[in-house]
Design a protein around this motif. Structure first.
Motif, PDB file in Angstrom:
ATOM      1  N   ALA A 143       0.824  -1.221   0.000  1.00 53.92           N
ATOM      2  CA  ALA A 143       0.000   0.000   0.000  1.00 53.92           C
ATOM      3  C   ALA A 143       0.855   1.266   0.000  1.00 53.92           C
ATOM      4  N   SER A 144       1.906   1.280   0.839  1.00 54.14           N
ATOM      5  CA  SER A 144       2.738   2.500   0.914  1.00 54.14           C
ATOM      6  C   SER A 144       3.474   2.747  -0.403  1.00 54.14           C
ATOM      7  N   SER A 145       3.950   1.639  -1.034  1.00 54.62           N
ATOM      8  CA  SER A 145       4.644   1.782  -2.323  1.00 54.62           C
ATOM      9  C   SER A 145       3.700   2.298  -3.403  1.00 54.62           C
ATOM     10  N   VAL A 146       2.465   1.778  -3.396  1.00 54.15           N
ATOM     11  CA  VAL A 146       1.475   2.222  -4.384  1.00 54.15           C
ATOM     12  C   VAL A 146       1.182   3.709  -4.211  1.00 54.15           C
ATOM     13  N   GLN A 147       0.978   4.140  -2.956  1.00 56.50           N
ATOM     14  CA  GLN A 147       0.694   5.557  -2.699  1.00 56.50           C
ATOM     15  C   GLN A 147       1.858   6.445  -3.140  1.00 56.50           C
ATOM     16  N   SER A 148       3.084   5.941  -2.881  1.00 56.95           N
ATOM     17  CA  SER A 148       4.274   6.690  -3.292  1.00 56.95           C
ATOM     18  C   SER A 148       4.336   6.852  -4.807  1.00 56.95           C
ATOM     19  N   LYS A 149       3.983   5.758  -5.536  1.00 55.55           N
ATOM     20  CA  LYS A 149       3.997   5.807  -7.008  1.00 55.55           C
ATOM     21  C   LYS A 149       2.915   6.760  -7.533  1.00 55.55           C
ATOM     22  N   ILE A 150       1.736   6.751  -6.888  1.00 59.22           N
ATOM     23  CA  ILE A 150       0.645   7.640  -7.316  1.00 59.22           C
ATOM     24  C   ILE A 150       1.061   9.099  -7.155  1.00 59.22           C
ATOM     25  N   LYS A 151       1.677   9.419  -6.007  1.00 64.55           N
ATOM     26  CA  LYS A 151       2.134  10.791  -5.768  1.00 64.55           C
ATOM     27  C   LYS A 151       3.205  11.200  -6.780  1.00 64.55           C
ATOM     28  N   MET A 152       4.094  10.239  -7.095  1.00 69.71           N
ATOM     29  CA  MET A 152       5.156  10.532  -8.057  1.00 69.71           C
ATOM     30  C   MET A 152       4.565  10.847  -9.441  1.00 69.71           C
ATOM     31  N   LEU A 153       3.537  10.088  -9.839  1.00 68.38           N
ATOM     32  CA  LEU A 153       2.882  10.338 -11.128  1.00 68.38           C
ATOM     33  C   LEU A 153       2.240  11.718 -11.167  1.00 68.38           C
ATOM     34  N   ASP A 154       1.613  12.098 -10.049  1.00 72.73           N
ATOM     35  CA  ASP A 154       0.947  13.407  -9.979  1.00 72.73           C
ATOM     36  C   ASP A 154       1.940  14.556 -10.121  1.00 72.73           C
ATOM     37  N   LYS A 155       3.174  14.332  -9.625  1.00 70.84           N
ATOM     38  CA  LYS A 155       4.174  15.403  -9.653  1.00 70.84           C
ATOM     39  C   LYS A 155       4.922  15.501 -10.995  1.00 70.84           C
ATOM     40  N   LEU A 156       4.801  14.445 -11.801  1.00 68.25           N
ATOM     41  CA  LEU A 156       5.499  14.474 -13.092  1.00 68.25           C
ATOM     42  C   LEU A 156       4.965  15.593 -13.971  1.00 68.25           C
ATOM     43  N   PRO A 157       5.849  16.394 -14.578  1.00 73.43           N
ATOM     44  CA  PRO A 157       5.352  17.430 -15.506  1.00 73.43           C
ATOM     45  C   PRO A 157       4.691  16.774 -16.716  1.00 73.43           C
ATOM     46  N   GLU A 158       3.616  17.376 -17.160  1.00 73.02           N
ATOM     47  CA  GLU A 158       2.885  16.791 -18.289  1.00 73.02           C
ATOM     48  C   GLU A 158       3.514  17.257 -19.606  1.00 73.02           C
ATOM     49  N   LEU A 159       4.214  16.339 -20.247  1.00 73.96           N
ATOM     50  CA  LEU A 159       4.831  16.652 -21.537  1.00 73.96           C
ATOM     51  C   LEU A 159       3.843  16.367 -22.663  1.00 73.96           C
ATOM     52  N   LYS A 160       3.909  17.182 -23.687  1.00 67.23           N
ATOM     53  CA  LYS A 160       3.017  16.996 -24.834  1.00 67.23           C
ATOM     54  C   LYS A 160       3.827  16.535 -26.036  1.00 67.23           C
ATOM     55  N   PRO A 161       3.224  15.733 -26.904  1.00 69.12           N
ATOM     56  CA  PRO A 161       3.953  15.306 -28.108  1.00 69.12           C
ATOM     57  C   PRO A 161       4.261  16.499 -28.999  1.00 69.12           C
ATOM     58  N   VAL A 162       5.332  16.402 -29.752  1.00 69.28           N
ATOM     59  CA  VAL A 162       5.731  17.492 -30.651  1.00 69.28           C
ATOM     60  C   VAL A 162       4.673  17.649 -31.743  1.00 69.28           C
ATOM     61  N   GLU A 163       4.189  18.888 -31.881  1.00 66.73           N
ATOM     62  CA  GLU A 163       3.196  19.157 -32.927  1.00 66.73           C
ATOM     63  C   GLU A 163       3.923  19.341 -34.251  1.00 66.73           C
TER      64      GLU A 163
END
Length: 705
Positions: free
Chosen positions: A449-469
């Motif tokens: 559970a703690s590892s899953v929560q840590s991964k979820i938080k890490m995903l939320d903090k990742l900057p959202e990159l967009k594909p090259v237009e």
């Protein structure tokens, strides 16, 4: 009207010239139709109130005076025209005795004769006339003199620091910084939250696809709708010089207003002294004028102006001719010469190579490499952009990115940047997918559970990159043609003249086949377009023989095709008118093969950019399935990507091509044979464009000595 203009200027001394023109246009167009002061206030009152701190009452008083100036014999007031009764009215006498059978509604009115009743048709006509007048007044509120202002608007955020410096008059920076600005063209946003920084002394090339707003941006800077420091002088070469009796050389010299004033004053003082004036201050002033003239090197100005005109193709004889004797293309060259001579702090050039031949382009490239102030140029000429700019500004997706270096360096850097962005995006997507897989697998595992929560938080903090237009690749497709057996086209001993004392060329012996990729070069006025018209049979040679295959079908793209398109229809309707009887799908397919698809094909021609109009002209030309293309300056309105696509399309085309162009890159892409027009002849030269460029550079060296 002049009286009204003087009055407005006296009341509003700080009024902008364009706004002044706008107000004058409204008053002029409705001068005889204003009924009262209220109508004048409705037409221009709000505009005048917006540029001053005057009260509404003051503005209404000004409007009343304007009405009196426009209509001196009309008594105007805010309550409408006054009527004076010429006799007293007795209400009692108007009420006739009422009988029981009379309608009670008639107690206060006399019975009127039927002949006096309102004619319904006349009333209808009067109402229609009134509506027409109101509509005309409404329309007159749009400034017709400045078409850019009707459709293009700009807004920007200015820093308090810059505003304070500007207000105090202490801003002396030579750099130009326009931050966080928007530009819209009608309902369409061209730039949003964009930044533009122009460092003094650098040369910027502005590039981007057709229709994204490059020309509009230049106009916004030139008209100062985008605010820049007021002490910076701007010159935008867009309009041709007005033709009058002024000599070409003098027209250029007049740009130096300081020199012109000093010379005029010197002449006045000399005349006064020669006529017996003994005022000692005149001699002192004359000495001061001589010192200033020497300081600005006024005596060298005619030579400098002559060098510029010569570089742009003006012979010594042409430099002494009145400006009204030149065609529009030469007047545009004259406008460019004036700009180069006056050296503004910021020079804006929009497609300067369009009006020039190769010789003048090479001269201009060399001249601008030593340009002392700031330059911002829009160009589609790849070779020009590799030679002149120190920086490239790329306009795309409603913003501007700046790159150091010329166009070739920009193209490499942009390509590498896009590759890196795409790699980074793909790596992040893989990382997200891998992490999400872990979360999904162990979401309900209490030990993880703690590892899953840590991964979820890490995903939320990742900057959202967009594909090259990626910009949609421009593709042009010319129609497939059936082969023809040679000979296809032959000129034998051909000569042509408009008058016997002006021979264009003589003894021309040239031929072409369906495999031909012939490029014609030469100075402006050497007869390139005349040669094309003889090849197509539009003009007949004055001597010699023109022979063509009976199955030869020309497709002609002239320099003026874009300007001659019908502007108030859309592209599909244009093809329908030119080639009736086909289905809508066929017209749209034809337009699509030249990159005019979707909603673009349904926009009016007038709303399209220059490059988009060119594509429509190509589509119409090819609708008749020609097997030999004759293209006269086809690149004038095209962006770099479309020129590349045109080069590829010409290479793949199975018919013959004769091309007149000054675009070095396009010539190098397609040319198999080079014809040179000049000195009364047309010759094919070995060595192609490289050899021709060497010849031109040698001529320029001789000219500059």
């Amino acid at each position: 009207m002049a009286k009204c203009g003087d009055f407005i200027k006296s009341q509003f001394p700080l009024i902008d010239e364009e706004l002044m023109k706008y107000v004058e246009d409204i008053l002029d167009s409705s001068a005889g139709e204003f009924e009262d002061t209220e109508e004048v206030f409705e037409a221009v009152g709000e505009v005048l109130q917006g540029i001053s701190e005057k009260s509404e009452k003051d503005i209404r008083d000004i409007c009343e005076k304007l009405l009196h100036m426009l209509q001196p014999d009309k008594p105007g007031s805010s309550n409408g025209p006054r009527k004076v009764l010429d006799a007293p009215i007795h209400l009692a006498s108007m009420a006739a005795p009422v009988t029981e059978t009379e309608d009670l509604r008639s107690i206060w009115i006399n019975t009127r004769d039927d002949n006096l009743k309102v004619d319904a048709k006349k009333l209808e006509k009067a109402e229609a006339k009134l509506q027409q007048k109101q509509q005309k007044q409404k329309d007159s509120k749009v400034p017709s003199a400045v078409p850019v202002l009707q459709t293009a608007t700009a807004s920007q955020v200015t820093s308090k620091k810059d505003s304070k410096l500007e207000a105090k008059g202490t801003n002396r920076t030579q750099d130009i910084r326009i931050e966080n600005f928007d530009i819209a063209y009608g309902d369409r946003v061209l730039l949003q939250g964009a930044d533009l920084v122009l460092a003094f002394g650098r040369r910027y090339g502005l590039v981007g696809r057709n229709g994204l707003g490059k020309t509009t941006l230049l106009r916004m800077i030139a008209s100062k709708q985008l605010k820049i420091p007021s002490h910076i002088s701007i010159l935008h070469v867009e309009q041709e010089v007005v033709g009058d009796d002024t000599v070409a050389l003098q027209s250029v010299l007049e740009c130096d207003t300081t020199r012109e004033y000093l010379l005029k004053r010197e002449k006045e003082i000399t005349t006064m002294i020669n006529t017996g004036s003994t005022d000692p201050s005149l001699s002192n002033e004359l000495s001061d004028i001589y010192a200033q003239l020497e300081n600005i090197e006024a005596d060298k100005a005619p030579a400098r102006a002559s060098i510029i005109l010569s570089g742009l193709g003006f012979t010594p004889e042409m430099q002494t001719r009145a400006t009204k004797t030149f065609s529009g293309g030469w007047r545009m060259r004259l406008a460019l010469a004036r700009a180069l001579f006056s050296k503004p702090d910021l020079l804006l050039l929009d497609e300067p190579t369009n009006m020039l031949d190769i010789k003048a382009i090479i001269w201009l490239e060399n001249y601008l490499q030593n340009w002392p102030t700031t330059l911002l140029v829009v160009s589609h000429d790849r070779n020009f952009l590799d030679t002149v700019p120190t920086d490239i500004m790329h306009l795309h997706t409603q913003r501007i990115d700046t790159y150091r270096g010329n166009y070739e360096q920009f193209h490499k850097t942009k390509t590498e940047k896009h590759k890196n962005q795409q790699r980074e995006y793909e790596a992040q997507q893989q990382h997200r997918a891998h992490t999400q897989e872990f979360i999904d697998r162990f979401r309900y595992n209490a030990n993880r559970a703690s590892s899953v929560q840590s991964k979820i938080k890490m995903l939320d903090k990742l900057p959202e990159l967009k594909p090259v237009e990626k910009e949609i690749e421009v593709v042009l497709r010319f129609p497939e043609v059936e082969p023809l057996s040679p000979p296809i086209l032959q000129l034998n001993e051909v000569g042509f003249y408009y008058s016997k004392d002006k021979i264009i060329f003589s003894d021309v012996n040239l031929g072409a086949t369906l495999e031909s990729r012939i490029c014609i070069v030469g100075d402006n006025g050497a007869g390139k377009t005349t040669l094309l018209k003889i090849i197509m049979g539009i003009l007949s040679p004055t001597s010699g023989i023109r022979s063509v295959h009976r199955g030869l079908k020309f497709g002609y793209f002239s320099q003026h095709h874009v300007d001659q398109l019908e502007m108030n229809v859309n592209s599909v309707e244009l093809l329908q008118k030119s080639y009736p009887g086909k289905t809508i799908e066929e017209y749209r397919r034809q337009l699509g093969s030249f990159g005019v698809s979707g909603d673009l094909a349904l926009q009016t021609i007038a709303s399209l950019s220059g490059g988009q109009k060119s594509r429509v002209a190509f589509a119409r030309m090819c609708m008749g399935n020609p097997n030999f293309l004759v293209l006269d300056e086809p690149t004038n309105h095209l962006d770099i990507e479309t020129i590349e696509a045109l080069g590829k399309a010409i290479t793949k085309y199975t018919g013959g091509v004769i091309l007149v162009s000054h675009d070095e890159r396009l010539i190098r892409m397609v040319c198999k044979e080079l014809w040179v027009c000049g000195n009364g002849s047309v010759t094919s030269i070995e060595g192609g464009f490289d050899e021709y460029r060497k010849i031109v550079e040698r001529e320029l060296e001789v000219q500059n000595k």
